[in-house]
Design a protein around this motif. Sequence first.
Motif, PDB file in Angstrom:
ATOM      1  N   ARG A 137      95.795  38.223  12.658  1.00 17.61           N
ATOM      2  CA  ARG A 137      96.784  38.742  13.594  1.00 17.61           C
ATOM      3  C   ARG A 137      97.352  40.054  13.058  1.00 17.61           C
ATOM      4  NH1 ARG A 137      99.457  35.742  17.115  1.00 17.61           N
ATOM      5  NH2 ARG A 137     101.424  36.729  16.534  1.00 17.61           N
ATOM      6  N   ASN A 138      97.781  40.902  13.984  1.00 19.91           N
ATOM      7  CA  ASN A 138      98.472  42.142  13.635  1.00 19.91           C
ATOM      8  C   ASN A 138      97.638  43.083  12.762  1.00 19.91           C
ATOM      9  OD1 ASN A 138     101.210  41.806  14.827  1.00 19.91           O
ATOM     10  ND2 ASN A 138     101.271  40.024  13.471  1.00 19.91           N
ATOM     11  N   THR A 139      96.332  42.934  12.759  1.00 21.33           N
ATOM     12  CA  THR A 139      95.503  43.781  11.900  1.00 21.33           C
ATOM     13  C   THR A 139      94.952  44.994  12.628  1.00 21.33           C
ATOM     14  OG1 THR A 139      93.642  42.304  12.349  1.00 21.33           O
ATOM     15  CG2 THR A 139      94.866  41.926  10.324  1.00 21.33           C
ATOM     16  N   VAL A 140      95.138  45.067  13.943  1.00 20.16           N
ATOM     17  CA  VAL A 140      94.867  46.280  14.719  1.00 20.16           C
ATOM     18  C   VAL A 140      96.164  46.627  15.434  1.00 20.16           C
ATOM     19  CG1 VAL A 140      93.568  47.293  16.622  1.00 20.16           C
ATOM     20  CG2 VAL A 140      92.414  45.786  14.999  1.00 20.16           C
ATOM     21  N   PRO A 141      96.644  47.861  15.303  1.00 17.84           N
ATOM     22  CA  PRO A 141      97.944  48.190  15.909  1.00 17.84           C
ATOM     23  C   PRO A 141      98.006  47.953  17.410  1.00 17.84           C
ATOM     24  CG  PRO A 141      97.329  49.863  14.311  1.00 17.84           C
ATOM     25  CD  PRO A 141      96.138  48.965  14.474  1.00 17.84           C
ATOM     26  N   ALA A 142      96.961  48.351  18.140  1.00 13.91           N
ATOM     27  CA  ALA A 142      97.029  48.237  19.603  1.00 13.91           C
ATOM     28  C   ALA A 142      95.640  48.029  20.183  1.00 13.91           C
ATOM     29  CB  ALA A 142      97.662  49.478  20.219  1.00 13.91           C
ATOM     30  N   GLY A 143      95.594  47.306  21.312  1.00 15.41           N
ATOM     31  CA  GLY A 143      94.343  47.207  22.046  1.00 15.41           C
ATOM     32  C   GLY A 143      94.104  48.469  22.848  1.00 15.41           C
ATOM     33  N   VAL A 144      95.029  48.769  23.764  1.00  7.80           N
ATOM     34  CA  VAL A 144      95.016  50.025  24.521  1.00  7.80           C
ATOM     35  C   VAL A 144      96.305  50.751  24.187  1.00  7.80           C
ATOM     36  CG1 VAL A 144      94.978  51.112  26.790  1.00  7.80           C
ATOM     37  CG2 VAL A 144      93.619  49.048  26.368  1.00  7.80           C
ATOM     38  N   ARG A 145      96.179  51.967  23.692  1.00  9.11           N
ATOM     39  CA  ARG A 145      97.358  52.786  23.372  1.00  9.11           C
ATOM     40  C   ARG A 145      97.426  53.938  24.354  1.00  9.11           C
ATOM     41  NH1 ARG A 145      97.889  57.542  20.264  1.00  9.11           N
ATOM     42  NH2 ARG A 145     100.000  57.908  19.466  1.00  9.11           N
ATOM     43  N   LEU A 146      98.586  54.077  24.994  1.00  8.30           N
ATOM     44  CA  LEU A 146      98.818  55.149  25.955  1.00  8.30           C
ATOM     45  C   LEU A 146      99.933  56.028  25.414  1.00  8.30           C
ATOM     46  CD1 LEU A 146      98.563  56.494  28.777  1.00  8.30           C
ATOM     47  CD2 LEU A 146     100.193  54.787  29.607  1.00  8.30           C
ATOM     48  N   ALA A 147      99.617  57.298  25.173  1.00 12.52           N
ATOM     49  CA  ALA A 147     100.602  58.243  24.663  1.00 12.52           C
ATOM     50  C   ALA A 147     100.779  59.374  25.666  1.00 12.52           C
ATOM     51  CB  ALA A 147     100.179  58.791  23.302  1.00 12.52           C
ATOM     52  N   ASP A 148     101.767  60.219  25.400  1.00 14.62           N
ATOM     53  CA  ASP A 148     102.083  61.283  26.353  1.00 14.62           C
ATOM     54  C   ASP A 148     101.964  62.662  25.705  1.00 14.62           C
ATOM     55  OD1 ASP A 148     104.185  61.034  24.642  1.00 14.62           O
ATOM     56  OD2 ASP A 148     105.749  61.035  26.160  1.00 14.62           O
ATOM     57  N   TYR A 149     100.940  62.840  24.870  1.00 15.95           N
ATOM     58  CA  TYR A 149     100.751  64.140  24.231  1.00 15.95           C
ATOM     59  C   TYR A 149     100.589  65.254  25.265  1.00 15.95           C
ATOM     60  CZ  TYR A 149      99.874  61.524  19.923  1.00 15.95           C
ATOM     61  OH  TYR A 149      99.986  60.696  18.834  1.00 15.95           O
ATOM     62  N   HIS A 150      99.843  64.959  26.331  1.00 16.55           N
ATOM     63  CA  HIS A 150      99.571  65.981  27.341  1.00 16.55           C
ATOM     64  C   HIS A 150      99.952  65.486  28.739  1.00 16.55           C
ATOM     65  CE1 HIS A 150      97.371  67.674  24.011  1.00 16.55           C
ATOM     66  NE2 HIS A 150      96.558  66.640  23.989  1.00 16.55           N
ATOM     67  N   GLY A 151     100.888  64.556  28.815  1.00 12.65           N
ATOM     68  CA  GLY A 151     101.364  64.123  30.118  1.00 12.65           C
ATOM     69  C   GLY A 151     100.448  63.163  30.833  1.00 12.65           C
ATOM     70  N   GLY A 169      94.183  39.767  18.918  1.00 10.26           N
ATOM     71  CA  GLY A 169      94.339  40.174  17.531  1.00 10.26           C
ATOM     72  C   GLY A 169      95.011  41.503  17.312  1.00 10.26           C
ATOM     73  N   CYS A 170      95.846  41.969  18.250  1.00 13.45           N
ATOM     74  CA  CYS A 170      96.505  43.268  18.117  1.00 13.45           C
ATOM     75  C   CYS A 170      98.021  43.093  18.119  1.00 13.45           C
ATOM     76  CB  CYS A 170      96.095  44.203  19.249  1.00 13.45           C
ATOM     77  SG  CYS A 170      94.335  44.610  19.265  1.00 13.45           S
ATOM     78  N   THR A 171      98.712  43.911  17.321  1.00  8.66           N
ATOM     79  CA  THR A 171     100.170  43.835  17.276  1.00  8.66           C
ATOM     80  C   THR A 171     100.762  44.008  18.664  1.00  8.66           C
ATOM     81  OG1 THR A 171     100.154  44.706  15.025  1.00  8.66           O
ATOM     82  CG2 THR A 171     102.236  44.821  16.239  1.00  8.66           C
ATOM     83  N   ASP A 172     100.318  45.041  19.380  1.00  8.26           N
ATOM     84  CA  ASP A 172     100.666  45.250  20.777  1.00  8.26           C
ATOM     85  C   ASP A 172      99.363  45.353  21.559  1.00  8.26           C
ATOM     86  OD1 ASP A 172     103.604  45.581  20.495  1.00  8.26           O
ATOM     87  OD2 ASP A 172     103.034  47.369  19.359  1.00  8.26           O
ATOM     88  N   ALA A 173      99.096  44.362  22.384  1.00  2.00           N
ATOM     89  CA  ALA A 173      97.837  44.399  23.125  1.00  2.00           C
ATOM     90  C   ALA A 173      97.764  45.650  23.998  1.00  2.00           C
ATOM     91  CB  ALA A 173      97.687  43.137  23.965  1.00  2.00           C
ATOM     92  N   PHE A 174      98.886  45.981  24.656  1.00  2.00           N
ATOM     93  CA  PHE A 174      98.997  47.270  25.353  1.00  2.00           C
ATOM     94  C   PHE A 174     100.253  47.945  24.835  1.00  2.00           C
ATOM     95  CE2 PHE A 174     100.432  50.261  28.480  1.00  2.00           C
ATOM     96  CZ  PHE A 174      99.266  50.844  28.958  1.00  2.00           C
ATOM     97  N   LEU A 175     100.121  49.204  24.422  1.00  2.00           N
ATOM     98  CA  LEU A 175     101.248  49.942  23.859  1.00  2.00           C
ATOM     99  C   LEU A 175     101.353  51.292  24.544  1.00  2.00           C
ATOM    100  CD1 LEU A 175     103.482  50.519  21.775  1.00  2.00           C
ATOM    101  CD2 LEU A 175     101.664  51.301  20.216  1.00  2.00           C
ATOM    102  N   ALA A 176     102.493  51.582  25.128  1.00  2.00           N
ATOM    103  CA  ALA A 176     102.796  52.912  25.654  1.00  2.00           C
ATOM    104  C   ALA A 176     103.929  53.480  24.813  1.00  2.00           C
ATOM    105  CB  ALA A 176     103.198  52.843  27.124  1.00  2.00           C
ATOM    106  N   GLU A 177     103.651  54.546  24.069  1.00  2.00           N
ATOM    107  CA  GLU A 177     104.650  55.102  23.164  1.00  2.00           C
ATOM    108  C   GLU A 177     104.666  56.622  23.254  1.00  2.00           C
ATOM    109  OE1 GLU A 177     103.799  54.163  19.133  1.00  2.00           O
ATOM    110  OE2 GLU A 177     101.814  55.090  19.134  1.00  2.00           O
ATOM    111  N   HIS A 178     105.761  57.200  22.800  1.00  2.00           N
ATOM    112  CA  HIS A 178     105.926  58.642  22.870  1.00  2.00           C
ATOM    113  C   HIS A 178     105.056  59.333  21.824  1.00  2.00           C
ATOM    114  CE1 HIS A 178     109.239  59.108  25.757  1.00  2.00           C
ATOM    115  NE2 HIS A 178     109.562  57.890  25.377  1.00  2.00           N
ATOM    116  N   GLY A 179     104.447  60.435  22.234  1.00  6.22           N
ATOM    117  CA  GLY A 179     103.667  61.245  21.310  1.00  6.22           C
ATOM    118  C   GLY A 179     104.167  62.662  21.230  1.00  6.22           C
ATOM    119  N   SER A 180     104.939  63.082  22.232  1.00  7.57           N
ATOM    120  CA  SER A 180     105.426  64.451  22.271  1.00  7.57           C
ATOM    121  C   SER A 180     106.785  64.483  22.955  1.00  7.57           C
ATOM    122  CB  SER A 180     104.443  65.356  23.024  1.00  7.57           C
ATOM    123  OG  SER A 180     104.998  66.640  23.247  1.00  7.57           O
ATOM    124  N   ASP A 181     107.698  65.279  22.401  1.00  6.85           N
ATOM    125  CA  ASP A 181     109.015  65.433  23.009  1.00  6.85           C
ATOM    126  C   ASP A 181     108.986  66.375  24.202  1.00  6.85           C
ATOM    127  OD1 ASP A 181     110.060  63.742  21.112  1.00  6.85           O
ATOM    128  OD2 ASP A 181     110.638  65.368  19.760  1.00  6.85           O
TER     129      ASP A 181
END
Length: 500
Positions: free
Chosen positions: A250-264, A277-289
């Motif tokens: 468990r928790n050995t892969v940070p995310a299954g699908v990671r969605l960031a906003d580097y380019h909108g 087996g992922c810490t966050d199976a789906f993760l939407a997190e900030h990549g750019s201010d």
Amino acid sequence: MSDDDTRSDSSESAANLPLSRRGALAALGTGLGGLLAGTGAASAQEGTNGSGNQPWYDWGADVDAGENALTNLGSLSMAGGDASISELTGTNLSVTDGTLNASGGTPGSIHVVTEYPGETLDQKVDNVLAALPEGDDIPNQQPGHRIVIPAPDPEDPAAADGLPAWRVESPMTIGNNTGKLVFDMGWTLIYATDTIESFFVIGPDEKTENITLNGGMFYAKENLERSFVDIQGLGHGHLSRMYLQNLEGRNTVPAGVRLADYHGSSELTVHDTEVTGCTDAFLAEHGSDDVPYGPAFDLDIYNWRGGGGEHSIRIDGGATINLDSVQCGGHPLQSVSESIVKLENSVTSVRKVSIQNVRERHNAMEYHSGVTVADVTDGEGDRHDGVYIQNVDCYNAEVGTDLEYVTHFDQQNVRPAPAVSDDADGSTRWFDDGVERHRTDEAHAFHAGDDEASLVVDGADARVPGAGDGVVLTTPDGSARYRVRVDNDGSLVTEQVDDE
């Protein structure tokens, strides 16, 4: 045409019947596997009406049709003798070095990775992307291309240890504004056989458009540094029918699908997909201010199963989000330890969110809630605004939902009972020991028709608005009705009212 004396009159009459194009190609296909080997032979059907036996006739001499069609040939083989066949009539037929080739069967926009070189699947995909034709009026490859990834031949050097599975040792990167592509993977097995960042990286340099990942069974063994699919800049994307499994721990892969906003990133749809087996199976997190609306902008997730860590879905900011049919499983690699869905506000809050049908499939460990709407800024960040929750059934959770920092919310059909912060503003309906309870943090007004509110209930009292108004009560036998109101001096007044 010349032949030996074994030909019959019936076969001569049958020779005048035309041969269909499909029949001719079938005949060529069966007899021309090796154009330069074999003996000349043909079969003609006995009789002119298509009935009777089909005897074989051996031709011991050359055949010259004299520009007439050869008909009713059950099979045909040719021998070049001392000379190779150099030309064959047909709009899609050609001969190269004595080999018959047929073209036009597969559109040029469909690319099968087995036809491209590479020691790993990522190398083959890179070669496919490099071979895509340039568009005429757009600064990227021509749209509408489909990249097919079937199961490999176990003898292919890109296959994983002789298995019908692909090896991946570097991310398959879709960038440089390469857009409008579809990856068809079916139930193909794809393994990470080296430590890599992700299987797919989409839009690392600039926002790309219209990427579809369809199918594929992806496997890792604690060797993904970021995620199975990493989306850094994507518009109008689709992920469907994918299976993303971390095979160990468990928790050995940070995310299954990671969605960031580097380019909108925006307009992403995910459905019928499972992650383990992922810490966050789906993760939407900030990549750019520089992106003001958050990573999850116009996000739709349907029929999602994910776990193996803290959350099935964690979204840190965004707007216009729809989550429907979200589950975590009973196996430790599919369970969650905190919440199935969690909404956060580290940079910006979530707005206009609809969450429906959140369930557990008997979670394997204790966890907090089905849905948590959290404040991770200690009151310094934006408040979540507009969260609508329906049908949360998480029997083994501590609370059904936990709404900490939200205004304008509505939730109903929650099990177990929800937890709502004192400063949250909204409406909650749930069942408690067979009793339906309804909580609102402001007043509750009941209207009849187009009139103003006829009854208002808040935390202090119940009121009938209007000067001199009161509550109308009916006698037990139903024969009379009385208004109960308070006079100006505070006296209680009871007066009979007409039925009208």
